[in-house]
Design a protein around this motif. Structure first.
Motif, PDB file in Angstrom:
ATOM      1  N   UNK A   1       0.835  -1.209   0.000  1.00 39.62           N
ATOM      2  CA  UNK A   1       0.000   0.000   0.000  1.00 39.62           C
ATOM      3  C   UNK A   1       0.869   1.258   0.000  1.00 39.62           C
ATOM      4  N   UNK A   2       0.507   2.241  -0.813  1.00 35.33           N
ATOM      5  CA  UNK A   2       1.289   3.476  -0.883  1.00 35.33           C
ATOM      6  C   UNK A   2       0.557   4.615  -0.185  1.00 35.33           C
ATOM      7  N   UNK A   3       1.300   5.386   0.603  1.00 32.59           N
ATOM      8  CA  UNK A   3       0.731   6.555   1.276  1.00 32.59           C
ATOM      9  C   UNK A   3       1.399   7.803   0.708  1.00 32.59           C
ATOM     10  N   UNK A   4       0.606   8.696   0.127  1.00 29.20           N
ATOM     11  CA  UNK A   4       1.157   9.963  -0.368  1.00 29.20           C
ATOM     12  C   UNK A   4       1.259  10.940   0.809  1.00 29.20           C
ATOM     13  N   UNK A   5       2.241  11.831   0.741  1.00 32.75           N
ATOM     14  CA  UNK A   5       2.365  12.822   1.810  1.00 32.75           C
ATOM     15  C   UNK A   5       2.649  14.204   1.244  1.00 32.75           C
ATOM     16  N   UNK A   6       2.313  15.206   2.032  1.00 34.46           N
ATOM     17  CA  UNK A   6       2.731  16.565   1.711  1.00 34.46           C
ATOM     18  C   UNK A   6       3.919  16.946   2.568  1.00 34.46           C
ATOM     19  N   UNK A   7       3.989  16.353   3.761  1.00 40.84           N
ATOM     20  CA  UNK A   7       5.133  16.575   4.641  1.00 40.84           C
ATOM     21  C   UNK A   7       5.437  15.253   5.346  1.00 40.84           C
ATOM     22  N   UNK A   8       6.704  14.847   5.331  1.00 39.54           N
ATOM     23  CA  UNK A   8       7.088  13.563   5.916  1.00 39.54           C
ATOM     24  C   UNK A   8       8.066  13.779   7.072  1.00 39.54           C
ATOM     25  N   UNK A   9       7.816  13.118   8.196  1.00 38.83           N
ATOM     26  CA  UNK A   9       8.750  13.145   9.324  1.00 38.83           C
ATOM     27  C   UNK A   9       9.273  11.727   9.525  1.00 38.83           C
ATOM     28  N   UNK A  10      10.583  11.558   9.440  1.00 42.12           N
ATOM     29  CA  UNK A  10      11.185  10.241   9.649  1.00 42.12           C
ATOM     30  C   UNK A  10      11.667  10.147  11.092  1.00 42.12           C
ATOM     31  N   UNK A  11      11.040   9.252  11.845  1.00 42.19           N
ATOM     32  CA  UNK A  11      11.433   9.054  13.250  1.00 42.19           C
ATOM     33  C   UNK A  11      11.534   7.561  13.515  1.00 42.19           C
ATOM     34  N   UNK A  12      12.251   6.866  12.627  1.00 43.30           N
ATOM     35  CA  UNK A  12      12.272   5.396  12.647  1.00 43.30           C
ATOM     36  C   UNK A  12      13.322   4.816  13.589  1.00 43.30           C
ATOM     37  N   UNK A  13      14.076   5.685  14.277  1.00 39.81           N
ATOM     38  CA  UNK A  13      14.926   5.204  15.358  1.00 39.81           C
ATOM     39  C   UNK A  13      16.153   4.419  14.945  1.00 39.81           C
ATOM     40  N   UNK A  14      16.712   3.706  15.933  1.00 45.62           N
ATOM     41  CA  UNK A  14      17.913   2.891  15.733  1.00 45.62           C
ATOM     42  C   UNK A  14      17.736   1.603  16.514  1.00 45.62           C
ATOM     43  N   UNK A  15      18.405   0.574  16.058  1.00 47.25           N
ATOM     44  CA  UNK A  15      18.281  -0.728  16.701  1.00 47.25           C
ATOM     45  C   UNK A  15      19.652  -1.403  16.745  1.00 47.25           C
ATOM     46  N   UNK A  16      19.774  -2.437  17.583  1.00 50.20           N
ATOM     47  CA  UNK A  16      21.065  -3.130  17.639  1.00 50.20           C
ATOM     48  C   UNK A  16      21.155  -4.195  16.542  1.00 50.20           C
ATOM     49  N   UNK A  17      22.378  -4.414  16.067  1.00 49.26           N
ATOM     50  CA  UNK A  17      22.627  -5.388  14.996  1.00 49.26           C
ATOM     51  C   UNK A  17      23.825  -6.281  15.335  1.00 49.26           C
ATOM     52  N   UNK A  18      23.597  -7.247  16.236  1.00 48.51           N
ATOM     53  CA  UNK A  18      24.700  -8.130  16.623  1.00 48.51           C
ATOM     54  C   UNK A  18      25.270  -8.933  15.448  1.00 48.51           C
ATOM     55  N   UNK A  19      24.455  -9.139  14.400  1.00 46.83           N
ATOM     56  CA  UNK A  19      24.945  -9.916  13.251  1.00 46.83           C
ATOM     57  C   UNK A  19      26.064  -9.189  12.514  1.00 46.83           C
ATOM     58  N   UNK A  20      26.284  -7.911  12.814  1.00 48.88           N
ATOM     59  CA  UNK A  20      27.342  -7.156  12.146  1.00 48.88           C
ATOM     60  C   UNK A  20      28.731  -7.517  12.656  1.00 48.88           C
ATOM     61  N   UNK A  21      28.817  -8.200  13.797  1.00 52.66           N
ATOM     62  CA  UNK A  21      30.124  -8.584  14.343  1.00 52.66           C
ATOM     63  C   UNK A  21      30.274 -10.100  14.245  1.00 52.66           C
ATOM     64  N   UNK A  22      31.350 -10.518  13.614  1.00 57.60           N
ATOM     65  CA  UNK A  22      31.582 -11.947  13.403  1.00 57.60           C
ATOM     66  C   UNK A  22      31.593 -12.692  14.743  1.00 57.60           C
ATOM     67  N   UNK A  23      30.798 -13.757  14.840  1.00 60.26           N
ATOM     68  CA  UNK A  23      30.829 -14.615  16.016  1.00 60.26           C
ATOM     69  C   UNK A  23      29.961 -14.173  17.173  1.00 60.26           C
ATOM     70  N   UNK A  24      29.426 -12.944  17.106  1.00 59.50           N
ATOM     71  CA  UNK A  24      28.684 -12.435  18.272  1.00 59.50           C
ATOM     72  C   UNK A  24      27.351 -13.185  18.463  1.00 59.50           C
ATOM     73  N   UNK A  25      26.640 -13.421  17.365  1.00 59.16           N
ATOM     74  CA  UNK A  25      25.316 -14.042  17.467  1.00 59.16           C
ATOM     75  C   UNK A  25      25.379 -15.563  17.548  1.00 59.16           C
ATOM     76  N   UNK A  26      26.529 -16.149  17.207  1.00 55.70           N
ATOM     77  CA  UNK A  26      26.627 -17.609  17.195  1.00 55.70           C
ATOM     78  C   UNK A  26      26.517 -18.135  18.617  1.00 55.70           C
ATOM     79  N   UNK A  27      26.782 -19.369  18.743  1.00 53.16           N
ATOM     80  CA  UNK A  27      26.828 -20.109  19.993  1.00 53.16           C
ATOM     81  C   UNK A  27      26.975 -19.242  21.263  1.00 53.16           C
ATOM     82  N   UNK A  28      26.041 -19.354  22.170  1.00 56.28           N
ATOM     83  CA  UNK A  28      26.197 -18.662  23.452  1.00 56.28           C
ATOM     84  C   UNK A  28      25.422 -17.352  23.562  1.00 56.28           C
TER      85      UNK A  28
END
Lengths: 105, 410
Positions: free
Chosen positions: B94-121
């Motif tokens: 679905x598409x939403x048209x806008x006249x003014x857009x505010x981006x407030x989508x935040x930040x999140x953690x990404x453990x998969x970005x570091x080798x070995x962090x998400x694996x075992x343990x």
């Protein structure tokens, strides 16, 4: 204010110990700052990183992060740490005569 | 009828929806908030969960409850933003048209970005406390932990709430002391920064705090990978730090929709004008909170100070007034230091955190860059302020621009 004698002139430094006025920077100044950071010789690979940082700063007003250096300067992270030990982004910015990258607040 | 579209119903998006709902004429403007999750978490509270000070269920409320009645809430993740065509495409197409857009989508953690962090343990000897699940799992683990080497590792900057790792260490020191096992726990910080914090004066003061509490620091550590067999962190320069319990602050990144839209930097943060909060190079698009690439802390207090400016900017924009309001990078953070005490720091783009009194110069009652019990109560009281005042977008008794009065230049 801290100062340092670089390239035969007394230059002002900012609170982080980086060059206060980047217009005072030249290649000789870069080599002398590098020496104080324990880098005896600036190789073509060092210069590629330094010049990349200066061009990004010129355009955007801040120095790039390590992640961006890896992505866009053509030098991988491992090599960056060999070229500029203990913090490539910080160290390369200092040698390039730029303030400490703001990204790390 | 014009359309004000807000992406993200977190701290920033909710404040903006409340402010704009009061100001924009209902005959001219529709307001929509889109968020992929039903629950609104009080994120500053996550820090206290591992130490059994707060329970996660006390930190969560329904998002809709904090949005005004005239605002339409769409529960959906975002596929991408098409700024050229001024529309946002949702996950279902679905598409939403806008006249003014505010981006407030935040930040999140990404453990998969570091080798070995998400694996075992992960979830057994390696934890995060930036997610509800991570903080709760760590709380359960700490209850029966017999001690050993606790390493708090920051993978990469910037992170949400840059003081949270230090607060975690201070609280851990108090927690193990109160349980009579501090001598069995070695507490250690591993950071890519050159010291305890980012700016010189506070880095020195906070560094001394760590030292006094017997917490050691490995600075300038560029985390390359986690070696799960030998339970150690390995840096890009091959230096190593061993751990028994790893508390990780993984790489923080913006929303994946930002990457799909092709409007983010290498960490999916949106390049944002530091004074006007407009998205660089995009028309009628503004960015607020953790989603920006601004050199300000990723913290609720920053989102709050930004909201005051962004509201002014949007009203100037809509009414065609000459631009006046400018954001100064103001941040204001309580730092929990353990044993019922806390610190407070107040800073902006140009001025680092300094000692002094806040908000009344010379009087306080809060003490800047120093420890006091009232700072701790300020921090606890803030949870009430957050739900009842801050999200509603009402005026708080704190100046929006950072003030030098009451600060000691050192």
């Amino acid at each position: 204010m801290q100062t340092a004698i670089l390239g035969g002139k007394t230059l002002a430094l900012d609170a982080d110990g980086n060059l206060a006025d980047r217009k005072e920077w030249n290649e000789e100044v870069a080599r002398e700052i590098a020496a104080t950071e324990g880098i005896a010789e600036l190789t073509p690979q060092h210069w590629a990183v330094i010049n990349f940082m200066r061009s990004v700063f010129e355009k955007e007003g801040d120095s790039p992060s390590i992640r961006r250096l890896t992505k866009e300067s053509g030098v991988d992270t491992k090599t960056l740490y060999q070229l500029f030990p203990k913090g490539p982004a910080k160290k390369a910015a200092r040698i390039a005569g730029l303030p400490k990258p703001k990204g790390c607040i | 009828m014009r359309h004000m579209l807000i992406l993200g119903g977190g701290t920033a998006g909710t404040i903006m929806a409340n402010k704009l709902a009061r100001a924009l004429d209902e005959r001219d403007w529709r307001i929509t908030v889109v968020d992929g999750k039903e629950e609104h978490y009080y994120q500053p509270g996550f820090l206290f969960v591992p130490f059994d000070i707060y329970r996660m269920r006390d930190l969560v409320r329904p998002r809709r409850q904090y949005l005004p009645g005239r605002v339409r809430f769409i529960l959906s993740s975002i596929d991408h933003i098409d700024a050229g065509k001024k529309k946002v495409v949702l996950a279902n197409g679905e598409a939403l048209r806008y006249d003014c857009l505010i981006i407030g989508t935040g930040a999140d953690i990404h453990p998969e970005q570091t080798e070995g962090l998400l694996d075992e343990g992960w979830g057994r000897s390696k934890f995060d406390f930036y997610t509800p699940l991570g903080a709760e799992r760590l709380a359960r683990f700490l209850k029966t932990w017999q001690g050993g080497r606790l390493v708090l590792s920051i993978a990469e900057m910037p992170i949400k709430c840059p003081v949270a790792p230090l607060e975690f260490l201070f609280l851990a020191d108090a927690y193990f002391t109160e349980r009579g096992m501090r001598d069995k726990v070695d507490i250690h910080l591993v950071t890519p920064l050159s010291g305890a914090f980012t700016k010189p004066t506070s880095s020195r003061v906070l560094g001394e705090f760590l030292e006094r509490k017997g917490i050691s620091v490995t600075p300038d550590f560029g985390l390359a990978r986690v070696d799960n067999d030998e339970k150690k962190l390995v840096a890009w320069d091959d230096s190593e730090v061993k751990y028994d319990l790893l508390v990780s602050i993984p790489t923080n990144m913006g929303d994946p929709a930002i990457a799909r839209s092709g409007i983010g930097n290498e960490l999916n943060f949106v390049p944002t004008n530091r004074q006007t909060l407009s998205a660089e190079g995009l028309e009628d698009v503004f960015v607020i909170g953790d989603a920006t690439n601004l050199p300000a802390s990723k913290a609720g207090s920053v989102a709050h100070f930004e909201s005051e400016i962004l509201f002014e900017k949007i009203m100037e924009h809509i009414e065609g007034r000459a631009p006046r309001a400018q954001f100064d990078g103001h941040a204001n953070c309580f730092i929990e230091s353990g044993y019922g005490k806390g610190m407070l720091i107040d800073f902006n783009y140009e001025t680092e955190p300094l000692p002094g009194a806040f908000p009344l110069p010379g009087v306080g009652p809060f003490k800047l860059l120093g420890e006091s019990a009232i700072n701790h109560y300020g921090k606890l009281m803030f949870r009430w302020v957050y739900w009842n005042l801050l999200l509603r977008g009402v005026e708080l008794p704190i100046a929006n621009e950072m003030l030098m009065a009451g600060k000691q230049v050192v």
